[in-house]
Design a protein around this motif. Structure first.
Motif: not given
Lengths: 112, 112
Positions: A16, A18-19, A22, A25-26
């Motif tokens: 989680l 790392d942008p 993320r 996942l979003l």
């Protein structure tokens, strides 16, 4: 020091951090089954770069990949995030005002 | 790719990805103001090793350190954990059964 094997929750938090991961996942939250290239496109990431991020997410148990023909589609697995959230919830007391504290505050204010 | 600066939430998740650092946060939750050596002792960690972990926690804004004489005491700062928890809460729908779903399930069961 004893040899260290990353536990599940270590891998969850690490994945989680790392942008790009993320973002993946979003997007999978609202669009389950996106392909690897669909995930890579808006981030201007080349496929090998995206594959590395997906490997990290997969090792952390946060996604599953399935291949149909030449397309790999990716799905979210939310379970490990639940455990991470539960770990963090122990600290809720630090940002939540309890009913007792609120009552004490109101009573104190009434005395003025 | 643009040069990447770790954001606050990146640093929070990254700091939480290590069992020693999570142990420190758990101990500080119940015993605020523990010294660096008190934190290191039960983990059989040497002071320099503990200092490195505390640097990571401090960079992530999860602790503050203050020195009195020769003793450095450490306190928890829970705010960044709140943001991390809020990020994870978006996925609650995946492990929570809604009242509507439950009602639909009960109704379906009644029809049998």
């Amino acid at each position: 020091m004893a040899k260290y094997h990353a536990s599940t929750i270590d891998r969850t938090f690490s994945a989680l951090a790392d942008p790009t991961r993320r973002n993946v996942l979003l997007r999978l939250k609202d669009e389950p089954g996106l392909s690897v290239s669909e995930l890579a496109r808006p981030l201007s990431l080349k496929l090998p770069g995206m594959m590395k991020h997906l490997d990290v997410l997969s090792d952390a148990g946060l996604i599953t990949r399935s291949k149909t023909g030449r397309t790999v589609s990716v799905k979210l697995v939310a379970g490990p995030m639940r455990d991470a959230m539960k770990w963090l919830q122990r600290y809720e007391q630090f940002w939540t005002v309890s009913i007792d504290q609120l009552a004490a505050f109101v009573e104190k204010d009434d005395e003025k």
